[in-house]
Write an enzyme that holds these catalytic residues in place. Structure first.
Site, PDB file in Angstrom:
ATOM      1  N   GLY A 106       0.418  -1.142   0.159  1.00 45.30           N
ATOM      2  CA  GLY A 106       0.356   0.073  -0.195  1.00 45.30           C
ATOM      3  C   GLY A 106       0.859   1.161   0.186  1.00 45.30           C
ATOM      4  N   THR A 107       2.197   1.402   0.542  1.00 47.49           N
ATOM      5  CA  THR A 107       2.618   2.529   0.804  1.00 47.49           C
ATOM      6  C   THR A 107       3.149   2.564  -0.369  1.00 47.49           C
ATOM      7  OG1 THR A 107       3.434   2.173   3.361  1.00 47.49           O
ATOM      8  CG2 THR A 107       4.544   3.211   2.472  1.00 47.49           C
ATOM      9  N   ASN A 111      -7.272   3.199   9.680  1.00 51.69           N
ATOM     10  CA  ASN A 111      -7.183   1.949  10.215  1.00 51.69           C
ATOM     11  C   ASN A 111      -7.038   1.654  11.534  1.00 51.69           C
ATOM     12  OD1 ASN A 111      -5.269   3.927   9.841  1.00 51.69           O
ATOM     13  ND2 ASN A 111      -3.699   3.139  10.786  1.00 51.69           N
ATOM     14  N   GLN A 132      -7.263  -0.593   4.386  1.00 56.72           N
ATOM     15  CA  GLN A 132      -7.889  -1.353   5.461  1.00 56.72           C
ATOM     16  C   GLN A 132      -9.607  -2.040   4.532  1.00 56.72           C
ATOM     17  OE1 GLN A 132      -6.303  -2.234   8.059  1.00 56.72           O
ATOM     18  NE2 GLN A 132      -5.036  -1.188   8.207  1.00 56.72           N
ATOM     19  N   SER A 160      -3.344  -3.183  -0.303  1.00 54.79           N
ATOM     20  CA  SER A 160      -2.290  -4.236   0.332  1.00 54.79           C
ATOM     21  C   SER A 160      -2.692  -6.046   0.621  1.00 54.79           C
ATOM     22  CB  SER A 160      -1.628  -3.544   1.355  1.00 54.79           C
ATOM     23  OG  SER A 160      -0.619  -3.937   2.307  1.00 54.79           O
ATOM     24  N   GLY A 161      -1.890  -6.476   0.250  1.00 55.30           N
ATOM     25  CA  GLY A 161      -1.848  -7.873   0.520  1.00 55.30           C
ATOM     26  C   GLY A 161      -1.904  -8.142   1.871  1.00 55.30           C
ATOM     27  N   HIS A 162      -1.180  -8.414   2.830  1.00 51.05           N
ATOM     28  CA  HIS A 162      -1.441  -8.351   4.286  1.00 51.05           C
ATOM     29  C   HIS A 162      -2.159  -8.017   5.120  1.00 51.05           C
ATOM     30  CE1 HIS A 162       0.801  -5.206   6.589  1.00 51.05           C
ATOM     31  NE2 HIS A 162       0.966  -4.923   5.555  1.00 51.05           N
ATOM     32  N   THR A 166      11.990  -6.593 -11.311  1.00 54.16           N
ATOM     33  CA  THR A 166      11.204  -8.072 -12.145  1.00 54.16           C
ATOM     34  C   THR A 166      10.513  -8.435 -10.755  1.00 54.16           C
ATOM     35  OG1 THR A 166      13.120  -8.564 -13.131  1.00 54.16           O
ATOM     36  CG2 THR A 166      12.045 -10.344 -11.316  1.00 54.16           C
ATOM     37  N   CYS A 196       3.502   4.263  19.045  1.00 53.92           N
ATOM     38  CA  CYS A 196       4.086   4.502  20.618  1.00 53.92           C
ATOM     39  C   CYS A 196       5.412   4.195  19.657  1.00 53.92           C
ATOM     40  CB  CYS A 196       4.234   2.869  21.464  1.00 53.92           C
ATOM     41  SG  CYS A 196       2.712   3.418  22.169  1.00 53.92           S
TER      42      CYS A 196
END
Ligand code: PLP
Length: 390
Positions: A69-70, A148, A176, A196-198, A234, A323
């Site tokens: 995503g970033t 998020n 999200q 984003s995949g994760h 690649t 934090c």
């Protein structure tokens, strides 16, 4: 361990891993190679693209794989800065740092930046956005589909209509939202969208940028011309194959009512916590919210302390504030919604996935209630925040 931090990252689905493995072992050819082994890998890439395109209602030609995503968000802001120098960028007040930081660079490089405020429920104030757009020098509006920290869903249709009416393009951070809500770029015609995949049971370091066929995009990463020249390098084939399978599984799950099933688990947890902790309350809109997320404020307590005790009990969740070493910065998202720094620092975020059962949600609620009661008793006794030493 009870994992309630899926907005940070989610379990890789075992079926996703299975699809990925051959590309880390036998099918290692470069997808750009012209011999058969390369073509087999190319086929897997294009198959993944079809799954991702289907999940968001795009055409395959509009989907470009990225490292997450970033990268996708940065790429659009860099492109806009290049193609529309000196113009105005509007971002939402609760955007992720992956938008905020490149927006600051936009400002340093001579552009103008405006922040679209949100109401106390975390939703974009459309009249204020309309007012900002009236400046008529806006090239891009970046608003997230879902937040998020709170899970609050933006009025993307209205945002898109207002921006387009003012001649501006829309970038949507849907990191999200994708996989958790049915969404379609045909239905809501944003110009650029990042995923984003994760965040939906795919591997980390994978994502995609949607660029609508009608929108201009100046590539940020130049090189061998992969991804139709929009993102050279690649391809991360195993990761992309995993992203594609995760997208396929999410399309299937959404069609089978996953939204309601997720909300039921989240609501079971939320109800159990709120009924046993009368001072606690939910931050943000509950009517317009991801089915996976709850952001709960425990007034008078310190979230960082709750996190330590919950961790000791095997519950993983996160604070509504970031934090950094010893300093705790109140969350800009919660502050933008009007929470005091103290209330923001007494907030915990719990985010669920289909890997959480109802029983697990109830067990986690018992731990949260235990920790809340313990810290509240100590806080009442000391009439102030408690310092934990261990
Ligand atoms: N945008 C939002 C709303 C996010 O929650 C995140 C990740 O936490 C990102 C962007 C960045 O995505 P990635 O981790 O794929 O770079």
């Amino acid at each position: 361990m009870i994992y309630l931090d899926s907005n940070a990252t989610s379990h890789v689905d075992p079926r996703v891993l299975e699809v990925m493995l051959p590309f880390l072992t036998t099918r290692f050819a470069n997808p750009s190679s012209s011999y058969t082994a390369g073509k087999v890998v190319r086929h897997a890439l294009e198959n993944a693209r079809e799954h991702v395109a289907k999940l968001i209602g795009a055409t395959t030609a509009e989907v470009h794989f990225t490292s997450g995503g970033t990268e996708a968000l940065n790429a659009v802001l860099a492109s806009a800065a290049h193609t529309c120098p000196g113009t105005r960028l509007i971002i939402g007040a609760t955007e992720h740092p992956a938008v905020v930081e490149p927006a600051k660079r936009w400002l340093r490089h001579g552009g103008t930046l405006s922040i679209a405020p949100v109401d106390h429920e975390g939703r974009i104030l459309l009249d204020k956005l309309e007012h900002l757009l009236a400046a008529r020098d806006v090239s891009l509006v970046a608003i997230m589909w879902a937040n998020n920290e709170t899970g609050v869903i933006s009025p993307m249709r209205e945002v898109t209509e207002l921006a387009h009416a003012a001649g501006a393009r829309v970038l949507c951070d849907a990191v999200q939202a994708v996989g958790k809500l049915p969404l379609s770029v045909q239905d809501i015609p944003v110009d650029y969208l990042a995923l984003s995949g994760h965040k939906f049971h795919g591997p980390k370091g994978t994502g995609a940028l949607y660029v609508s066929a009608r929108s201009r995009f100046e590539p940020w990463i130049l090189g061998g011309g992969q991804e139709s020249g929009l993102r050279s390098g690649t391809e991360n084939v195993a990761g992309i194959a995993g992203l594609g399978e995760a997208a396929r599984l999410m399309t299937e799950a959404l069609a089978n009512g996953s939204e309601a099933a997720l909300a039921e688990v989240r609501d079971t947890f939320e109800t159990a916590v709120l009924s046993a902790c009368p001072q606690a309350s939910v931050n943000g809109s509950t009517a317009h919210r991801l089915p996976t997320t709850t952001s709960i404020r425990f007034p008078g307590l310190v979230a960082a302390e709750m996190l330590i005790l919950l961790d000791q009990r095997g519950v993983c969740c996160s604070a509504g504030s970031a934090c950094h070493a010893s300093a705790v910065h109140p969350s800009p998202t919660l502050e933008a919604m009007g929470l005091s720094a103290q209330d923001a620092s007494s907030t915990l975020r719990f985010s669920f996935s289909r890997f959480n059962s109802r029983e697990e949600a109830l067990a986690a609620a018992t731990h949260v209630v235990h920790v809340e009661n313990k810290l509240r008793a100590l806080a009442d006794e000391a009439a102030g925040p408690v310092v934990i030493t261990h």
